[in-house]
Structures are given as C-alpha cells and as structure tokens.
Design an enzyme around this catalytic site. Structure first.
Site, mmCIF file in Angstrom:
data_model
loop_
_atom_site.group_PDB
_atom_site.id
_atom_site.type_symbol
_atom_site.label_atom_id
_atom_site.label_comp_id
_atom_site.label_asym_id
_atom_site.label_seq_id
_atom_site.Cartn_x
_atom_site.Cartn_y
_atom_site.Cartn_z
ATOM 1 N N ASP A 1 43.364 33.216 29.932
ATOM 2 C CA ASP A 1 42.695 34.410 29.407
ATOM 3 C C ASP A 1 42.599 34.418 27.888
ATOM 4 O OD1 ASP A 1 41.781 36.132 31.678
ATOM 5 O OD2 ASP A 1 43.847 35.849 32.295
ATOM 6 N N GLU B 1 37.832 40.292 43.782
ATOM 7 C CA GLU B 1 37.985 39.136 42.886
ATOM 8 C C GLU B 1 39.003 38.148 43.465
ATOM 9 O OE1 GLU B 1 39.579 40.334 39.100
ATOM 10 O OE2 GLU B 1 39.356 38.349 38.198
ATOM 11 N N HIS C 1 33.915 38.176 35.640
ATOM 12 C CA HIS C 1 34.915 38.345 34.596
ATOM 13 C C HIS C 1 34.777 37.116 33.726
ATOM 14 C CE1 HIS C 1 38.106 41.354 36.272
ATOM 15 N NE2 HIS C 1 36.983 41.937 35.903
ATOM 16 N N LYS D 1 41.132 34.340 43.507
ATOM 17 C CA LYS D 1 41.887 33.579 42.516
ATOM 18 C C LYS D 1 42.471 32.334 43.163
ATOM 19 C CE LYS D 1 45.304 34.334 38.892
ATOM 20 N NZ LYS D 1 45.968 35.315 38.049
ATOM 21 N N HIS E 1 39.493 31.471 37.426
ATOM 22 C CA HIS E 1 40.118 31.484 38.747
ATOM 23 C C HIS E 1 39.713 30.348 39.679
ATOM 24 C CE1 HIS E 1 41.314 36.029 38.602
ATOM 25 N NE2 HIS E 1 41.728 35.335 37.554
ATOM 26 N N ASP F 1 44.652 29.581 33.785
ATOM 27 C CA ASP F 1 43.965 30.869 33.656
ATOM 28 C C ASP F 1 44.582 31.649 32.498
ATOM 29 O OD1 ASP F 1 42.410 33.115 34.241
ATOM 30 O OD2 ASP F 1 43.843 33.874 35.709
ATOM 31 N N TRP G 1 41.416 43.343 42.616
ATOM 32 C CA TRP G 1 42.105 42.056 42.479
ATOM 33 C C TRP G 1 43.576 42.310 42.786
ATOM 34 C CZ3 TRP G 1 46.147 40.809 39.019
ATOM 35 C CH2 TRP G 1 46.660 39.517 39.243
ATOM 36 N N ASP H 1 35.736 35.279 38.450
ATOM 37 C CA ASP H 1 36.408 35.178 37.151
ATOM 38 C C ASP H 1 36.458 33.691 36.830
ATOM 39 O OD1 ASP H 1 38.655 34.617 35.381
ATOM 40 O OD2 ASP H 1 39.258 36.708 35.603
HETATM 41 C C1 RNT Z 1 43.944 38.323 37.028
HETATM 42 C C2 RNT Z 1 42.555 38.829 37.160
HETATM 43 C C3 RNT Z 1 42.354 40.279 36.884
HETATM 44 C C4 RNT Z 1 43.129 40.757 35.669
HETATM 45 C C5 RNT Z 1 42.720 42.131 35.184
HETATM 46 C C6 RNT Z 1 43.724 42.714 34.252
HETATM 47 O O1 RNT Z 1 44.040 36.967 37.112
HETATM 48 O O2 RNT Z 1 41.701 38.076 36.369
HETATM 49 O O3 RNT Z 1 41.018 40.560 36.774
HETATM 50 O O4 RNT Z 1 43.005 39.881 34.597
HETATM 51 O O5 RNT Z 1 42.433 42.940 36.236
HETATM 52 ZN ZN ZN Z 2 39.701 38.767 36.188
#
Ligand code: RNT
Ligand code: ZN
Length: 414
Positions: free
Chosen positions: A291, A221, A281, A223, A257, A289, A180, A254
């Site tokens: 988290d 990955e 993810h 985004k 994303h 996003d 990523w 993810d």
């Molecule tokens: C960031 C991505 C990525 C990170 C990690 C720490 O938006 O989701 O995966 O969160 O690699």
């Molecule tokens: Zn991620």
C-alpha cells in the site's frame, strides 16, 4: 506561445483534442480514501490495526479526531484537481464520544460526514470495517465457525449497507459499499471449503436486504494473502468473482491483491463485458501488498488506459487505497490522487483508436513505436493547464502549500 497552446497543436496533429480530454477528465470521479490521514486508525481508539494489513512509518502529525481529519482532507481537496469523492470506513463513525459497537452503528453516526460532503459538493463511498476489533476471532469474521462471532459481523455488514444506502440517498449519488474481510490462515488449512461455505452464507444474509440501486452499489474485494495469513485467504479472487456474478454484485479489484505478475489492468475488460460496474482500489504494491502511495507508473497508466479506451468512465468506479505513514500524509494523499488523475489524462491524450487499428491490422511495429513516442509528448503542459483551470496549484507549487500546512498545523499536534 503559452506551453499549453503549443501542446494543443502538437496533439491536434494526431487528431487528439486536448480540450475534449480536459473536459472528460474533469467529469471522472476519484474516490479518495479517508484512511491515509491517520494510518487506518479510525475514531474508536480500540487498539492496533489488524487484519494482515500494515501502515509502516511514524511521521508526525496524523489526524486524531474527526475535526483534524476533515481539516486535513480540506487541504487535500484544495490541492487535487477534478471531481472527488471521499471513501469512508465504518471506524470513522462520529459518535460524539459514545462507544458504539460495530453491529450497532446507525446512519446518524455519519450525518456529520454527510454534512461535510454536502459542503464540499462531493460524494461518499463506504466500507464496513471487519478488522481492528476484538470480535475478529482466530483471524476470522464472516467465515468464523463461532456462530456468535459470525452473526456479529453479519449484523455489522447489514448495518453498514443501511448506512451506505442512507448516505447515497442523502447525497443523491450512489454510495459504493465495499466488503473486504481479512479472513485467512497462516498455515495450510485442513478445511478450505468450510470457511468459504460460511462466508457464502454470511454474504447471502447480508445481501438479503434489498436497497434501491440508485443509492447503493454493493461490491466485494478479494485478496491473495495478508501478513500472518499467508497460506489461505477465504475471500479469494475465484470466490468473489463467482459469488458476485451469481448475485449481481460488483467485483472490486485492488491491484495489490494479486500475484506479482498478474495485472489488474488486464482484468478490467473481462469484467466490463459481463457487469454494470467494476470497482477499483488503486494502490502500489512494492514486493507485497504494501500500500505505497500511487505513482505515475506503468500499471497505473495501463489501468487508466483500460478505462478510457473502453469508454468505461461511468462503469469503473475508481478508488484509492494506500496508507503510507512514513511521509507527510497530506502530501501522500495529494501525490497519489494527482497521479491517478494524471494517468487518466495521459490515457485521454493517446491516439487510442489508431493504436487499436494498428493492432487489428497486425502492425505491431507501429503500434509499439507510436505508444513509445507518446511518452515524451508535452503531456505535462496539458496537465498544468488542467490544474490551473481547476484552481489548484500548478506543478510543484502544491508542495509549498503542504509544507506550510505541516509547519502551521500538523507540527503542532502532540
Ligand atoms: C486490505 C484491503 C482493504 C483495506 C481498506 C482499509 O488489503 O485492500 O481495502 O486496505 O479497506
Ligand atoms: Zn483495498
């Protein structure tokens, strides 16, 4: 009668074997991200978290050293049932105090983690770290127009794949190596193609080295945007879906994303039809996003259903990705990991075949009615039984253990 025995009978009436569900659940690995333990800091001490991601909060007691992070992770392993893996980032290299540039990282810098994983009988997944570094120039890494910068990150990507393949070989379990990059722009770009063309070439160079698929599974990955990078993301969903399809690489989705009403649960089946693997993810985006810690919410359950009813337990590689710095980090880790597993168990305890038949016979009334009824079935009793059999605290008992760990260990950290 014991609650579980009762639940077993209730589910059996609908043709659902709770023993079978427990057995399957125990075989599905969940890769737990190491970075919840220290707000994505890593061990380089090289500055703030960058790349358009952010851990908010200042809860005391975060891990500052490999020893502390491993000790904290031990605690989490003892509170989370089932099959676990640990997901590492390159910034968690253990170099014995020596400053090692990212493009000079070697497999030996992860030997301590391999030893740890062997001891805990878990697999390791891996991520190159393309952020939190002075080598990120103008928010770009693999797509940078500065050849020095771009080549540095290409070397990092190659170094990390070598490390991942080494880890996979040492542990006898393929290591997911996920790329990523944060690359993007705050303002509307004048050239969208240029950075994407450079990213494509950088990936070609990184993947030009071939490794045995027994040891490494490569993924990318995508985004949609990052903080300060709102207008353009080089590694978008279309970019990676096409790149991965052409190059036999796994897509990593993810669920933070995408656009807010776009659901990862709806994407899994499409990818499964064309690929050996789909990596995830699992996170909880709150308005962005953000988290947040994974919750036992609709989308997490929907993702789990897609895995279970498509019998894709071996094809979908489940990883967690969140970093909440506002609550006890051991608890954050534990809650999210347990919720992912709960969602899988919930999906395993649904009459999936009958529901699909109702759909095919256009009995949408019954399909909806039955799905809703199952929400109040004695799922929790099966979950408790599972935790008990796995030797982890049942129900709320784990909270007490996290509290004791906080007062005895975390609160003593400076
Ligand atoms: C960031 C991505 C990525 C990170 C990690 C720490 O938006 O989701 O995966 O969160 O690699
Ligand atoms: Zn991620």
């Amino acid at each position: 009668m014991k609650a579980y025995e009762n639940a077993k009978v209730v589910y059996a009436k609908y043709g659902i074997d709770t023993e079978e569900a427990i057995k399957t659940l125990a075989s599905i690995p969940v890769s737990i991200h190491c970075w919840q333990g220290d707000d994505v800091a890593g061990f380089e001490n090289s500055g703030p978290l960058t790349g358009g991601i952010q851990a908010t909060g200042n809860y005391p007691g975060k891990a500052r050293t490999p020893e502390e992070l491993m000790a904290d992770f031990d605690k989490v392993l003892s509170l989370v049932p089932g099959k676990k893996r640990i997901n590492l980032h390159a910034i968690y290299a253990i170099t014995g105090g020596e400053k090692v540039e990212r493009d000079k990282l070697e497999p030996k810098h992860f030997d301590a983690w391999i030893k740890y994983a062997k001891l805990k009988k878990i697999g390791i997944d891996f991520n190159p770290t393309f952020f939190s570094s002075p080598m990120v120039k103008d928010n770009l890494t693999l797509s940078s127009p500065d050849e020095n910068v771009r080549q540095y990150w290409i070397r990092h990507g190659k170094a990390c794949r070598k490390i991942a393949a080494y880890i996979g070989e040492k542990l006898g379990s393929p290591c997911l190596c996920n790329i990523w990059i944060p690359d993007g722009m705050k303002e509307t770009p004048a050239d969208r193609m240029g950075p994407r063309a450079r990213l494509k070439d950088s990936l070609d160079q990184i993947f030009s080295v071939k490794y045995d698929k027994k040891y490494i599974i490569d993924s990318c990955e995508s985004k949609v945007f990052g903080i300060g990078l709102e207008s353009y993301t080089v590694g978008s969903a279309e970019f990676y879906q096409n790149y991965c399809a052409k190059n036999g690489i796994c897509c990593l989705l993810d669920n933070g994303h995408y656009h807010p009403t776009e659901m990862v649960s709806d994407k899994i089946s499409s990818l499964l039809l064309f690929n050996d693997y789909v990596a995830l993810h699992v996170t909880r985006p709150v308005r962005w996003d953000s988290d947040h810690v994974v919750s036992f919410d609709d989308e997490t359950r929907e993702i789990a259903k897609e895995i279970i009813r498509n019998h894709a337990e071996r094809k979908v590689l489940i990883g967690l990705d969140y970093f909440d710095a506002s609550i006890n980090r051991i608890a954050a880790w534990t809650i999210g990991a347990r919720n992912m597993q709960k969602a899988l168990l919930y999906a395993l305890l649904l009459p999936n075949k009958s529901l699909a038949d109702m759909q095919d016979s256009a009995n949408f009334t019954k399909m909806f009615a039955v799905s809703e009824e199952f929400k109040t079935f004695p799922f929790g009793d099966v979950w408790d039984e599972y935790c008990e059999r796995c030797g982890v605290p049942v129900g709320m008992n784990w909270i007490r253990e996290a509290e004791v760990y906080e007062s005895e260990v975390l609160s003593k950290r400076g």
